[in-house]
Design an enzyme around this catalytic site. Structure first.
Site, short mmCIF file in Angstrom:
data_model
loop_
_atom_site.label_atom_id
_atom_site.label_comp_id
_atom_site.label_asym_id
_atom_site.label_seq_id
_atom_site.Cartn_x
_atom_site.Cartn_y
_atom_site.Cartn_z
N GLY A 1 0.79 -1.23 0.00
CA GLY A 1 0.00 0.00 0.00
C GLY A 1 0.81 1.27 0.00
O GLY A 1 0.30 2.34 0.33
N THR B 1 2.04 3.11 -2.50
CA THR B 1 1.55 4.13 -3.44
C THR B 1 0.24 4.73 -2.94
O THR B 1 0.02 5.95 -3.05
CB THR B 1 1.36 3.51 -4.83
N TYR B 2 -0.62 3.90 -2.40
CA TYR B 2 -1.90 4.35 -1.84
C TYR B 2 -1.68 5.37 -0.72
O TYR B 2 -2.30 6.45 -0.70
CB TYR B 2 -2.65 3.12 -1.34
N LYS C 1 9.51 9.90 -8.18
CA LYS C 1 9.94 8.51 -8.05
C LYS C 1 11.12 8.31 -8.99
O LYS C 1 11.04 8.62 -10.17
CB LYS C 1 8.79 7.57 -8.40
N GLU D 1 8.56 8.60 -3.58
CA GLU D 1 8.14 7.21 -3.36
C GLU D 1 9.23 6.25 -3.81
O GLU D 1 9.83 6.43 -4.87
CB GLU D 1 6.85 6.90 -4.11
N SER E 1 10.82 2.31 -4.81
CA SER E 1 10.46 1.19 -5.68
C SER E 1 10.60 -0.09 -4.86
O SER E 1 11.70 -0.41 -4.41
CB SER E 1 11.41 1.13 -6.88
N GLY E 2 9.50 -0.81 -4.65
CA GLY E 2 9.57 -2.01 -3.82
C GLY E 2 10.00 -1.67 -2.41
O GLY E 2 9.57 -0.68 -1.83
N ASN F 1 -1.01 -0.27 7.20
CA ASN F 1 -2.07 -0.25 6.21
C ASN F 1 -2.97 -1.48 6.33
O ASN F 1 -2.54 -2.52 6.82
CB ASN F 1 -1.44 -0.20 4.80
N ARG F 2 -4.21 -1.35 5.88
CA ARG F 2 -5.23 -2.40 5.97
C ARG F 2 -5.47 -2.81 7.43
O ARG F 2 -5.60 -3.98 7.76
CB ARG F 2 -4.84 -3.62 5.11
#
Length: 222
Positions: free
Chosen positions: A15, A17-18, A38, A112, A114-115, A176-177
């Site tokens: 999450g 990017t979110y 990025k 942001e 990457s991975g 997240n979540r």
């Protein structure tokens, strides 16, 4: 003078990017001049269809797409492998230059990753660049995004320790979540205990706002 914040994750699909999109959205809606950047992005044929395009749509910023990403690769693999397949290997000098241009236009810049933080951006006989190297050279503090579910204690504690041992500053953790059940509440407590880093926000599924006041959010940027 522009302030930046690096957003990384404990891996793919947690999450990152979110969360980044909601952070940029909150700053933009507060009337602040905020940009996104990025360094390398894999698995998209255009900026519009990429993570950067998602952040632009969700946040509502009008930043030109060509400013948002330095390297775009079609193959959905690590940037170092995508570059080996497609050409155009990452250069840190270009990253520094492109990031600097974004900083010239915006007061706050969310970068942001990457991975995960150990993602190799370039790995060949001429140069080896890990994402962590870029963050350190740009002197950015970081926010760590992780999934609230099973397995997160290990992933988050190990990632935070790796970052700390490589001289990176972790300003906070975003779960997240997060649904708030017994296991996830325990995950939160154990993450803070073992990593020594505070969980600054818990994101439920499908939230449309980043759950932090604007003063606290801007305070993460340095």
């Amino acid at each position: 003078m522009s302030k930046g914040l690096f957003i990384t994750g404990t891996g793919t699909d947690v999450g990152k990017t979110y969360v980044t999109a909601l952070i940029v959205k909150k700053l933009h809606q507060a009337g602040l001049r905020v940009g996104y950047y990025k360094a390398a992005l894999s698995g998209a044929s255009s900026i519009t269809d990429s993570d950067a395009g998602y952040v632009k749509r969700i946040s509502g910023i009008s930043q030109p797409e060509e400013e948002m990403v330095s390297y775009l690769y079609r193959d959905a693999v690590s940037p170092h492998l995508a570059a080996r397949r497609e050409g155009n290997p990452v250069s840190f000098s270009k990253i520094r230059r492109d990031y600097g241009k974004v900083c010239e236009k915006y007061d706050y810049v969310a970068m942001e990753g990457s991975g995960g933080i150990v993602c190799p951006l370039r790995w060949d006989d001429k140069e080896q660049i890990l994402l962590a190297d870029v963050v350190k050279k740009l002197e950015l503090a970081a926010l760590l995004v992780t999934d609230a579910g099973l397995g997160t204690i290990h992933k988050t504690a190990v990632t935070a320790e790796y970052m700390r041992s490589h001289g990176l500053s972790v300003k906070g953790i975003v779960l997240n979540r997060y649904m708030g059940d017994e296991m996830q509440k325990d995950n939160l407590q154990m993450i803070e205990t073992l990593s020594g880093v505070s969980v600054i926000a818990c994101m439920g599924v499908g939230e449309k706002e980043f759950p932090m006041d604007i003063e606290g959010l801007t305070g993460l940027f340095a």
